[in-house]
Design a protein around this motif. Structure first.
Motif, PDB file in Angstrom:
ATOM      1  N   LEU A  50      17.799  12.359  10.287  1.00 40.52           N
ATOM      2  CA  LEU A  50      17.528  13.598   9.676  1.00 40.52           C
ATOM      3  C   LEU A  50      17.032  13.519   8.003  1.00 40.52           C
ATOM      4  CD1 LEU A  50      17.604  17.011   8.585  1.00 40.52           C
ATOM      5  CD2 LEU A  50      19.112  16.838   8.453  1.00 40.52           C
ATOM      6  N   ASN A  51      15.866  13.889   8.159  1.00 43.69           N
ATOM      7  CA  ASN A  51      15.095  13.088   6.651  1.00 43.69           C
ATOM      8  C   ASN A  51      15.128  14.389   5.830  1.00 43.69           C
ATOM      9  OD1 ASN A  51      14.828   9.812   7.035  1.00 43.69           O
ATOM     10  ND2 ASN A  51      13.348  10.892   9.007  1.00 43.69           N
ATOM     11  N   LEU A  52      15.515  14.730   4.498  1.00 41.94           N
ATOM     12  CA  LEU A  52      15.544  15.864   3.445  1.00 41.94           C
ATOM     13  C   LEU A  52      14.350  15.544   2.891  1.00 41.94           C
ATOM     14  CD1 LEU A  52      19.389  17.300   3.535  1.00 41.94           C
ATOM     15  CD2 LEU A  52      17.318  18.027   4.806  1.00 41.94           C
ATOM     16  N   MET A  53      13.890  16.279   2.090  1.00 48.07           N
ATOM     17  CA  MET A  53      12.808  15.883   0.643  1.00 48.07           C
ATOM     18  C   MET A  53      12.444  17.401   0.528  1.00 48.07           C
ATOM     19  SD  MET A  53      10.981  13.200   2.480  1.00 48.07           S
ATOM     20  CE  MET A  53      10.065  13.283   0.600  1.00 48.07           C
ATOM     21  N   MET A  54      13.465  16.999  -1.091  1.00 44.14           N
ATOM     22  CA  MET A  54      13.448  17.885  -2.266  1.00 44.14           C
ATOM     23  C   MET A  54      11.906  18.113  -2.944  1.00 44.14           C
ATOM     24  SD  MET A  54      16.791  17.452  -0.867  1.00 44.14           S
ATOM     25  CE  MET A  54      17.289  19.647  -2.098  1.00 44.14           C
ATOM     26  N   ASN A  55      12.240  18.937  -4.079  1.00 45.77           N
ATOM     27  CA  ASN A  55      11.173  18.894  -4.160  1.00 45.77           C
ATOM     28  C   ASN A  55      10.180  18.231  -5.145  1.00 45.77           C
ATOM     29  OD1 ASN A  55      10.617  21.670  -3.685  1.00 45.77           O
ATOM     30  ND2 ASN A  55      11.838  23.000  -4.770  1.00 45.77           N
ATOM     31  N   GLY A 102      16.578  24.266   7.001  1.00 42.74           N
ATOM     32  CA  GLY A 102      15.058  24.745   6.480  1.00 42.74           C
ATOM     33  C   GLY A 102      15.464  26.326   6.120  1.00 42.74           C
ATOM     34  N   LYS A 103      16.422  26.436   6.148  1.00 40.28           N
ATOM     35  CA  LYS A 103      15.677  28.107   5.765  1.00 40.28           C
ATOM     36  C   LYS A 103      16.075  28.442   3.823  1.00 40.28           C
ATOM     37  CE  LYS A 103      17.794  30.193   9.909  1.00 40.28           C
ATOM     38  NZ  LYS A 103      18.413  30.814  10.573  1.00 40.28           N
ATOM     39  N   ILE A 104      16.732  27.299   3.182  1.00 43.63           N
ATOM     40  CA  ILE A 104      16.870  27.245   1.908  1.00 43.63           C
ATOM     41  C   ILE A 104      15.840  27.174   0.881  1.00 43.63           C
ATOM     42  CG2 ILE A 104      17.771  25.976   0.266  1.00 43.63           C
ATOM     43  CD1 ILE A 104      20.370  24.453   2.490  1.00 43.63           C
ATOM     44  N   ASN A 105      15.953  27.469   0.029  1.00 42.45           N
ATOM     45  CA  ASN A 105      14.625  27.148  -0.236  1.00 42.45           C
ATOM     46  C   ASN A 105      14.761  25.485  -1.260  1.00 42.45           C
ATOM     47  OD1 ASN A 105      12.080  28.242  -2.224  1.00 42.45           O
ATOM     48  ND2 ASN A 105      13.880  28.297  -4.099  1.00 42.45           N
ATOM     49  N   GLY A 106      13.101  25.528  -1.407  1.00 41.92           N
ATOM     50  CA  GLY A 106      13.317  23.929  -1.983  1.00 41.92           C
ATOM     51  C   GLY A 106      13.800  23.019  -0.934  1.00 41.92           C
ATOM     52  N   VAL A 107      14.264  22.897   0.715  1.00 42.12           N
ATOM     53  CA  VAL A 107      14.263  21.691   1.185  1.00 42.12           C
ATOM     54  C   VAL A 107      13.241  21.858   2.324  1.00 42.12           C
ATOM     55  CG1 VAL A 107      15.680  21.836   2.727  1.00 42.12           C
ATOM     56  CG2 VAL A 107      16.435  22.318   1.483  1.00 42.12           C
ATOM     57  N   SER A 108      12.745  21.044   2.156  1.00 41.72           N
ATOM     58  CA  SER A 108      11.381  20.334   3.449  1.00 41.72           C
ATOM     59  C   SER A 108      12.645  19.065   4.512  1.00 41.72           C
ATOM     60  CB  SER A 108       9.868  20.221   3.217  1.00 41.72           C
ATOM     61  OG  SER A 108       9.976  19.296   2.288  1.00 41.72           O
ATOM     62  N   PHE A 109      11.129  18.477   5.072  1.00 41.04           N
ATOM     63  CA  PHE A 109      11.414  17.916   5.701  1.00 41.04           C
ATOM     64  C   PHE A 109      10.548  16.490   6.366  1.00 41.04           C
ATOM     65  CE2 PHE A 109      13.936  21.011   7.780  1.00 41.04           C
ATOM     66  CZ  PHE A 109      15.065  20.746   7.251  1.00 41.04           C
ATOM     67  N   ALA A 110      10.562  15.102   6.205  1.00 42.03           N
ATOM     68  CA  ALA A 110       9.603  14.449   5.657  1.00 42.03           C
ATOM     69  C   ALA A 110       8.567  14.932   7.277  1.00 42.03           C
ATOM     70  CB  ALA A 110      10.210  12.936   5.666  1.00 42.03           C
ATOM     71  N   LYS A 111       7.166  14.089   7.535  1.00 43.66           N
ATOM     72  CA  LYS A 111       6.374  14.585   7.811  1.00 43.66           C
ATOM     73  C   LYS A 111       6.799  13.669   9.663  1.00 43.66           C
ATOM     74  CE  LYS A 111       3.603  17.126   5.362  1.00 43.66           C
ATOM     75  NZ  LYS A 111       2.071  17.520   4.770  1.00 43.66           N
ATOM     76  N   ALA A 124       0.812  -0.811  -0.225  1.00 41.69           N
ATOM     77  CA  ALA A 124       0.127  -0.044  -0.561  1.00 41.69           C
ATOM     78  C   ALA A 124       1.022   0.694  -0.022  1.00 41.69           C
ATOM     79  CB  ALA A 124      -1.035   0.051   1.494  1.00 41.69           C
ATOM     80  N   GLU A 125       0.457   2.380  -0.394  1.00 38.39           N
ATOM     81  CA  GLU A 125       0.758   3.274  -0.752  1.00 38.39           C
ATOM     82  C   GLU A 125       1.661   4.197   1.114  1.00 38.39           C
ATOM     83  OE1 GLU A 125       2.159   4.761  -3.061  1.00 38.39           O
ATOM     84  OE2 GLU A 125       0.440   5.822  -4.505  1.00 38.39           O
ATOM     85  N   ILE A 126       2.429   4.671   1.285  1.00 38.64           N
ATOM     86  CA  ILE A 126       3.725   5.901   2.523  1.00 38.64           C
ATOM     87  C   ILE A 126       2.509   7.246   1.951  1.00 38.64           C
ATOM     88  CG2 ILE A 126       4.585   4.114   2.267  1.00 38.64           C
ATOM     89  CD1 ILE A 126       6.931   5.962   1.601  1.00 38.64           C
ATOM     90  N   ASP A 127       3.200   7.329   3.030  1.00 37.39           N
ATOM     91  CA  ASP A 127       3.069   9.185   2.696  1.00 37.39           C
ATOM     92  C   ASP A 127       4.002   9.865   3.722  1.00 37.39           C
ATOM     93  OD1 ASP A 127       3.026   9.206   5.391  1.00 37.39           O
ATOM     94  OD2 ASP A 127       0.576   9.325   5.562  1.00 37.39           O
ATOM     95  N   GLU A 128       4.025  11.723   3.812  1.00 36.93           N
ATOM     96  CA  GLU A 128       5.531  12.492   4.328  1.00 36.93           C
ATOM     97  C   GLU A 128       5.681  11.458   5.546  1.00 36.93           C
ATOM     98  OE1 GLU A 128       3.057  13.296   2.158  1.00 36.93           O
ATOM     99  OE2 GLU A 128       3.338  13.624   0.462  1.00 36.93           O
ATOM    100  N   THR A 129       5.069  11.044   6.885  1.00 39.20           N
ATOM    101  CA  THR A 129       5.608  10.655   6.830  1.00 39.20           C
ATOM    102  C   THR A 129       5.936   8.828   7.204  1.00 39.20           C
ATOM    103  OG1 THR A 129       3.723   9.064   7.681  1.00 39.20           O
ATOM    104  CG2 THR A 129       3.604  10.574   8.734  1.00 39.20           C
ATOM    105  N   LEU A 130       6.796   8.637   5.785  1.00 41.92           N
ATOM    106  CA  LEU A 130       7.488   8.285   5.231  1.00 41.92           C
ATOM    107  C   LEU A 130       7.070   6.636   5.545  1.00 41.92           C
ATOM    108  CD1 LEU A 130      10.807   9.005   6.180  1.00 41.92           C
ATOM    109  CD2 LEU A 130       9.232   9.889   4.262  1.00 41.92           C
ATOM    110  N   CYS A 131       5.859   6.519   6.389  1.00 48.40           N
ATOM    111  CA  CYS A 131       4.876   5.468   7.017  1.00 48.40           C
ATOM    112  C   CYS A 131       4.130   5.380   6.019  1.00 48.40           C
ATOM    113  CB  CYS A 131       4.350   5.334   8.303  1.00 48.40           C
ATOM    114  SG  CYS A 131       6.065   5.886   9.629  1.00 48.40           S
TER     115      CYS A 131
END
Length: 402
Positions: A291-296, A270-279, A104-111
């Motif tokens: 530390l789980n970086l999420m790129m665009n 987190g101040k860098i454009n295009g960077v977010s983190f796993a939820k 089954a599908e996962i989401d941004e929690t990686l679960c």
């Protein structure tokens, strides 16, 4: 990883206790073991942290998830909903019991997501094997509603998420049974070791027998015990348990250091454009091990990885292509390549594993770059790492000269 950074006098003392008696077997030999029961100590240290009613130390995390599924009643022909993003042991355990993995599908929690679970339920679905990936936690309120509404069994593989929690309840304790890994790369290590947990006595007793050839462990003479069920040997040695007990006592300080370092890295990056983190299902329940970086998007992540390699930045995982934790790398699963015949080869797979339609999972894992957190980092080391990662991300975003 944290546990392996902190071998010291505490671990040596526990091992020397065992060697002083020569009793490395976890059962019996009461008269000569000088009251050293390291497997029991290991189990008790885990219960102190997560509040479980029952814990069983076993040979490794793979054995722990196998025992959790088996003691929960999973067997031949049962469909078990699983994530496509996990260490392969989760899927192996399902197959070894004759059950059928359904991805089954996962989401941004990686679960696994609640929606992903809901869409894969069939009349043959018996259980959900939820994996708490990368030290975090899933959206448990939403998932438990789907599980309960459909009268499914929940088994949790929290191999990477010992000491993580969700709204005050620790991972591994939401369902029928749970499992943790204490191998060489976890928040605490026994070298090789795992812990099965449950709050249900019957489930615990089944696992306790299952992991020791079906012995019921009633009485003081293991050789003369009854065998209420068929089992196998997944026992932990006293030597491994000794290390696990010493390491588990250190988990609170390890976790505190992890979270401090992770927060600093996230503040900078987190101040860098295009960077977010796993939820996280619950931000307050993180174990801080990754530390789980999420790129665009996937191409952006690939460019960052190329820059990280050029800069010699180590300790990261690009899960989309080079790690054994995602279905893209599981050709042996897709082709059912085995040493012996599996039940699924007779009954048929419930899905076309070679052509799964899991776009959300592909998108999430394709954007993910993870860094293991080290609890022994100095402030200078954390600052240097943050600067190097930031530089690589910025370079990766610059247009390529014609």
């Amino acid at each position: 990883m944290p546990g392996t950074e902190l071998f010291g006098a505490e671990e040596r003392k526990e091992i020397e206790d065992v060697l002083s008696t020569g009793i490395m077997f976890r059962y019996n030999h009461d008269a000569v073991r000088n009251n050293f029961w390291k497997a029991k100590d290991f189990e008790n240290e885990v219960k102190k942290i997560n509040g479980a009613k029952y814990a069983l130390a076993v040979s490794n995390g793979s054995a722990a998830i196998l025992a959790a599924l088996a003691a929960s009643g999973i067997g031949v022909g049962d469909e078990v909903i699983c994530p496509p993003f996990t260490y392969i042991a989760t899927i192996e355990a399902v197959l070894m019991l004759g059950a059928l993995p359904v991805f089954a599908e996962i989401d941004e929690t990686l679960c696994l997501s609640a929606e992903g679970i809901k869409k894969t339920i069939t009349p043959k679905t018996k259980a959900v094997c939820l994996v708490h990936m990368c030290g975090g936690n899933a959206n448990m309120d939403e998932i438990m509603k789907v599980v309960n509404d459909n009268k499914l069994i929940l088994v949790e593989d929290a191999g990477q998420a010992f000491a993580a929690s969700y709204k005050g309840t620790y991972t591994g304790l939401f369902g029928k049974a749970g499992a943790y890994s204490f191998d060489f790369f976890k928040i605490a290590t026994a070298g090789e070791g795992g812990i099965f947990v449950t709050n249900d006595e019957k489930t615990y007793l089944l696992a306790d027998s299952y992991c020791d050839h079906g012995h019921d462990h009633i009485g003081n003479n293991r050789g003369m015990e009854n065998h209420p069920i068929i089992g196998f040997n997944y026992r932990i040695s006293e030597l491994h348990a000794a290390v696990g007990a010493a390491q588990t006592r250190k988990v609170p300080q390890i976790k505190a250091a992890n979270l401090k370092h992770k927060q600093h890295l996230q503040t900078v990056l987190g101040k860098i454009n295009g960077v977010s983190f796993a939820k996280l299902g619950d931000e307050n329940g993180d174990s801080g091990t990754f530390l789980n970086l999420m790129m665009n998007d996937t191409p952006s992540a690939q460019r960052v990885v190329e820059e990280l390699n050029k800069a010699g930045v180590g300790g990261f995982n690009y899960w989309y292509t080079n790690m054994y934790h995602f279905i893209n790398q599981w050709d042996h699963i897709k082709n059912m390549q085995t040493a012996s015949k599996l039940a699924i080869q007779t009954m048929g797979a419930p899905q076309d594993y070679k052509n799964l339609n899991i776009p959300k999972s592909q998108e999430v894992v394709g954007r993910l770059i993870s860094f293991g957190i080290r609890c022994t980092w100095t402030t200078d080391e954390v600052n240097t790492l943050a600067t190097k990662i930031a530089d690589c991300i910025v370079k990766a975003s610059q247009p390529v000269n014609a």
